[in-house]
Design a protein around this motif. Structure first.
Motif, mmCIF file in Angstrom:
data_model
loop_
_atom_site.group_PDB
_atom_site.id
_atom_site.type_symbol
_atom_site.label_atom_id
_atom_site.label_comp_id
_atom_site.label_asym_id
_atom_site.label_seq_id
_atom_site.Cartn_x
_atom_site.Cartn_y
_atom_site.Cartn_z
ATOM 1 N N VAL A 140 -19.555 3.880 60.761
ATOM 2 C CA VAL A 140 -18.462 4.355 60.513
ATOM 3 C C VAL A 140 -17.552 5.235 61.358
ATOM 4 C CG1 VAL A 140 -17.118 5.557 58.664
ATOM 5 C CG2 VAL A 140 -19.214 4.240 57.894
ATOM 6 N N GLU A 141 -16.532 4.685 61.939
ATOM 7 C CA GLU A 141 -15.641 5.485 62.712
ATOM 8 C C GLU A 141 -14.427 5.750 62.308
ATOM 9 O OE1 GLU A 141 -17.424 4.015 67.211
ATOM 10 O OE2 GLU A 141 -16.447 2.592 65.821
ATOM 11 N N VAL A 142 -13.746 6.987 62.607
ATOM 12 C CA VAL A 142 -12.502 7.155 62.300
ATOM 13 C C VAL A 142 -11.628 7.771 63.472
ATOM 14 C CG1 VAL A 142 -10.910 8.879 60.902
ATOM 15 C CG2 VAL A 142 -13.126 8.006 60.013
ATOM 16 N N GLU A 143 -10.484 6.938 63.727
ATOM 17 C CA GLU A 143 -9.640 7.247 64.984
ATOM 18 C C GLU A 143 -7.989 6.957 64.495
ATOM 19 O OE1 GLU A 143 -9.039 5.632 69.329
ATOM 20 O OE2 GLU A 143 -10.404 4.801 68.085
ATOM 21 N N ARG B 190 -21.079 0.921 42.561
ATOM 22 C CA ARG B 190 -20.206 1.689 43.216
ATOM 23 C C ARG B 190 -19.371 1.273 44.227
ATOM 24 N NH1 ARG B 190 -23.110 5.415 46.563
ATOM 25 N NH2 ARG B 190 -20.933 6.631 46.588
ATOM 26 N N PHE B 191 -19.986 0.394 45.189
ATOM 27 C CA PHE B 191 -19.036 -0.170 46.149
ATOM 28 C C PHE B 191 -17.872 -0.964 45.491
ATOM 29 C CE2 PHE B 191 -18.596 -4.017 49.032
ATOM 30 C CZ PHE B 191 -17.707 -3.410 49.810
ATOM 31 N N LEU B 192 -18.346 -1.827 44.494
ATOM 32 C CA LEU B 192 -17.136 -2.646 44.032
ATOM 33 C C LEU B 192 -16.224 -1.999 43.159
ATOM 34 C CD1 LEU B 192 -19.451 -5.632 42.538
ATOM 35 C CD2 LEU B 192 -18.259 -5.540 44.612
ATOM 36 N N LYS B 193 -16.682 -0.744 42.379
ATOM 37 C CA LYS B 193 -15.602 -0.017 41.798
ATOM 38 C C LYS B 193 -14.629 0.784 42.911
ATOM 39 C CE LYS B 193 -16.364 -0.618 37.498
ATOM 40 N NZ LYS B 193 -16.838 0.040 36.576
ATOM 41 N N ALA B 194 -15.274 1.134 43.942
ATOM 42 C CA ALA B 194 -14.438 1.795 45.078
ATOM 43 C C ALA B 194 -13.386 0.622 45.494
ATOM 44 C CB ALA B 194 -15.418 2.140 46.116
ATOM 45 N N LEU B 195 -13.531 -0.600 45.665
ATOM 46 C CA LEU B 195 -12.649 -1.665 45.977
ATOM 47 C C LEU B 195 -11.728 -1.856 45.182
ATOM 48 C CD1 LEU B 195 -15.111 -4.437 47.492
ATOM 49 C CD2 LEU B 195 -13.475 -2.961 48.872
ATOM 50 N N GLY C 93 -24.756 1.712 49.820
ATOM 51 C CA GLY C 93 -24.323 3.018 49.509
ATOM 52 C C GLY C 93 -23.541 3.798 50.559
ATOM 53 N N VAL C 94 -23.607 3.301 51.689
ATOM 54 C CA VAL C 94 -22.863 3.892 52.647
ATOM 55 C C VAL C 94 -21.260 3.389 52.815
ATOM 56 C CG1 VAL C 94 -22.450 3.826 55.335
ATOM 57 C CG2 VAL C 94 -24.550 4.205 54.489
ATOM 58 N N LEU C 95 -21.330 2.069 52.339
ATOM 59 C CA LEU C 95 -19.903 1.347 52.149
ATOM 60 C C LEU C 95 -19.177 2.009 50.852
ATOM 61 C CD1 LEU C 95 -20.829 -2.435 52.125
ATOM 62 C CD2 LEU C 95 -19.460 -1.162 53.797
ATOM 63 N N ALA C 96 -20.027 2.299 49.805
ATOM 64 C CA ALA C 96 -19.273 3.129 48.715
ATOM 65 C C ALA C 96 -18.992 4.572 49.020
ATOM 66 C CB ALA C 96 -20.455 3.063 47.483
ATOM 67 N N ASP C 97 -19.870 5.225 49.690
ATOM 68 C CA ASP C 97 -19.726 6.619 50.249
ATOM 69 C C ASP C 97 -18.278 6.599 51.102
ATOM 70 O OD1 ASP C 97 -21.883 7.538 48.743
ATOM 71 O OD2 ASP C 97 -23.241 7.780 50.522
ATOM 72 N N ALA D 141 -14.947 8.521 50.398
ATOM 73 C CA ALA D 141 -14.511 9.521 51.198
ATOM 74 C C ALA D 141 -13.187 9.252 51.830
ATOM 75 C CB ALA D 141 -15.356 9.677 52.726
ATOM 76 N N ALA D 142 -12.706 7.939 52.176
ATOM 77 C CA ALA D 142 -11.463 7.799 52.491
ATOM 78 C C ALA D 142 -10.443 8.187 51.515
ATOM 79 C CB ALA D 142 -11.347 6.108 52.784
ATOM 80 N N GLU D 143 -10.628 7.914 50.360
ATOM 81 C CA GLU D 143 -9.766 8.162 49.177
ATOM 82 C C GLU D 143 -9.239 9.776 49.318
ATOM 83 O OE1 GLU D 143 -7.891 6.248 46.947
ATOM 84 O OE2 GLU D 143 -8.448 4.783 48.506
ATOM 85 N N LYS D 144 -10.498 10.500 49.659
ATOM 86 C CA LYS D 144 -10.161 12.015 49.427
ATOM 87 C C LYS D 144 -9.846 12.655 50.724
ATOM 88 C CE LYS D 144 -14.346 12.295 46.389
ATOM 89 N NZ LYS D 144 -15.583 12.891 46.150
ATOM 90 N N ASP D 145 -9.686 12.052 51.860
ATOM 91 C CA ASP D 145 -8.984 12.337 53.085
ATOM 92 C C ASP D 145 -7.710 12.106 53.310
ATOM 93 O OD1 ASP D 145 -8.798 13.154 55.669
ATOM 94 O OD2 ASP D 145 -10.925 12.656 56.363
ATOM 95 N N PRO D 146 -6.924 12.953 53.470
ATOM 96 C CA PRO D 146 -5.524 12.366 53.794
ATOM 97 C C PRO D 146 -5.152 11.980 55.105
ATOM 98 C CG PRO D 146 -5.642 14.968 53.427
ATOM 99 C CD PRO D 146 -6.881 14.236 53.200
ATOM 100 N N ALA D 147 -6.204 12.163 56.089
ATOM 101 C CA ALA D 147 -6.016 11.818 57.324
ATOM 102 C C ALA D 147 -6.482 10.301 57.844
ATOM 103 C CB ALA D 147 -6.991 12.576 58.145
ATOM 104 N N ILE D 148 -6.987 9.908 56.407
ATOM 105 C CA ILE D 148 -7.519 8.357 56.504
ATOM 106 C C ILE D 148 -6.503 7.563 55.871
ATOM 107 C CG2 ILE D 148 -9.309 6.819 55.963
ATOM 108 C CD1 ILE D 148 -11.267 8.924 56.223
ATOM 109 N N ARG D 149 -5.693 6.709 56.676
ATOM 110 C CA ARG D 149 -4.590 5.911 55.910
ATOM 111 C C ARG D 149 -4.840 4.343 55.882
ATOM 112 N NH1 ARG D 149 -0.186 9.466 56.519
ATOM 113 N NH2 ARG D 149 1.428 7.551 56.459
ATOM 114 N N VAL D 150 -5.875 3.903 56.496
ATOM 115 C CA VAL D 150 -6.093 2.548 56.437
ATOM 116 C C VAL D 150 -7.652 2.340 56.771
ATOM 117 C CG1 VAL D 150 -5.730 0.295 57.414
ATOM 118 C CG2 VAL D 150 -4.118 2.118 57.365
#
Length: 256
Positions: A7-10, A85-90, A33-37, A41-50
Motif C-alpha cells: 500500500v502506497e500513497v502519493e 469487511r473488504f466487500l462491505k468497504a467496497l 484484512g489489509v485490503l479492508a484496512d 483508512a482511505a475513507e477516514k483520510d481527507p488526503a486520500i482522494r482516489v
C-alpha cells in the motif's frame, strides 16, 4: 498483516498492489484484512482522494485462496474472516476506485471490479466468475450487479458455465473502460487516478452516491454471504475442494 499486499500513497492516490505473484495473487484471509484496512483508512483520510487496485505478476488475482476455502469447509478455520469487511468497504466506498487488470481475474477478482468506477484491462485479461464450478454462489452483490451490467444471458454463462471474458470483450460489454498493453496498463490507470484526484472530491462523492445504492448493495452482500457460507458446508463443496486438492475433475453426480 502480510507482505502480499503493498500500500502506497502519493499525490492523493492510494495504490494497493496485490503482491503474491507466485500464487497468481490468490487472496488469503490476511490479504483481505489489509485490503479492508486500507479502504477503511482511505475513507477516514481527507488526503486520500482516489484508490487504485493493481497486481504484480501475470495475473490480477486467481480469486480466493482455495486452501482457506477448504479450511472453512472442513471447519478447521479459526479467527475472523476479513473478506466480508473488504466487500462491505467496497460497497460503502465514497472515494473513486480505479483498477488495472492483467491476466486472470477470477471470482472476486472480477466481482470487485463491479464496484470500481474506472477499470482498465490488458488484452490478455480473462475475467471469470466460476462459482458454480466450486458448488458455490455469486458474492459481492454480483448476482445483481453483473446481470445489470452485461445482461442475464451473459451473466448466467459466466456464473453457471464459468465462461471467461477477454480484455476486448470486457471493454465491449462495459465491464472495463478501456484496454492498454501490459507495459502501459499501470500508467493508464494512474493517469486516470491523477485526473480524478484533481477533481472536486465533494462533487465526485455525491455523483458516486447518486449512481449507486450502497445500502441495497450491502444488504444483498449479506444475503449472498449467508448462502455462500451454507454452500461451503455442503457435500458438493467438499467434493469440489477435494478434487482441487487431488488435482482431478470433481464428480458432483455422486453427491447430488
Amino acid at each position: 498483516m502480510t507482505d502480499h499486499v503493498k500500500v502506497e500513497v502519493e499525490a492523493g492516490v492510494m495504490t494497493i498492489t496485490l503482491a503474491r505473484p507466485e500464487k497468481k495473487n490468490a487472496l488469503s484471509n490476511a490479504m483481505y484484512g489489509v485490503l479492508a484496512d486500507s479502504l477503511e483508512a482511505a475513507e477516514k483520510d481527507p488526503a486520500i482522494r482516489v484508490v487504485v487496485f493493481q497486481a504484480d505478476g501475470d495475473s490480477f488475482t486467481a480469486g480466493n485462496d482455495l486452501q482457506d476455502f477448504a479450511a472453512q469447509a472442513s471447519g478447521a478455520f479459526i479467527g475472523e474472516r476479513h473478506v466480508g469487511r473488504f466487500l462491505k468497504a467496497l460497497a460503502h466506498a465514497t472515494r473513486p476506485l480505479v483498477a488495472a487488470v492483467q491476466g486472470q481475474a477470477v471470482g472476486v477478482g472480477t466481482t470487485m471490479l463491479l464496484h470500481c468506477d474506472l477499470v482498465y484491462v490488458s488484452p490478455d485479461a480473462r475475467l471469470s466468475t466460476p462459482f458454480v464450478n466450486l458448488a458455490l454462489v455469486p458474492e459481492a452483490a454480483s448476482s445483481w450487479l453483473l446481470p445489470a451490467r452485461v445482461g442475464h444471458a451473459r451473466a448466467y454463462a459466466m456464473f453457471a458455465l464459468g465462461e471467461a471474458v477477454d480484455g476486448a470483450t470486457a471493454v465491449a460489454w462495459g465491464l472495463a473502460n478501456g484496454s492498454a498493453e501490459l507495459g502501459d496498463l499501470r500508467a493508464r490507470a494512474r493517469a486516470a487516478a491523477d485526473q480524478l484526484a484533481k477533481r472536486p472530491l465533494g462533487a465526485l462523492t455525491i455523483t458516486k452516491r447518486l449512481m449507486r445504492d450502497a445500502e441495497k448493495i450491502a444488504e444483498l452482500m449479506d444475503g449472498e454471504g449467508a448462502l455462500f457460507g451454507e454452500r461451503l458446508k455442503t457435500a458438493e463443496a467438499r467434493e469440489a475442494f477435494m478434487a482441487f486438492m487431488e488435482r482431478r475433475p470433481p464428480d458432483f453426480t455422486k453427491v447430488g
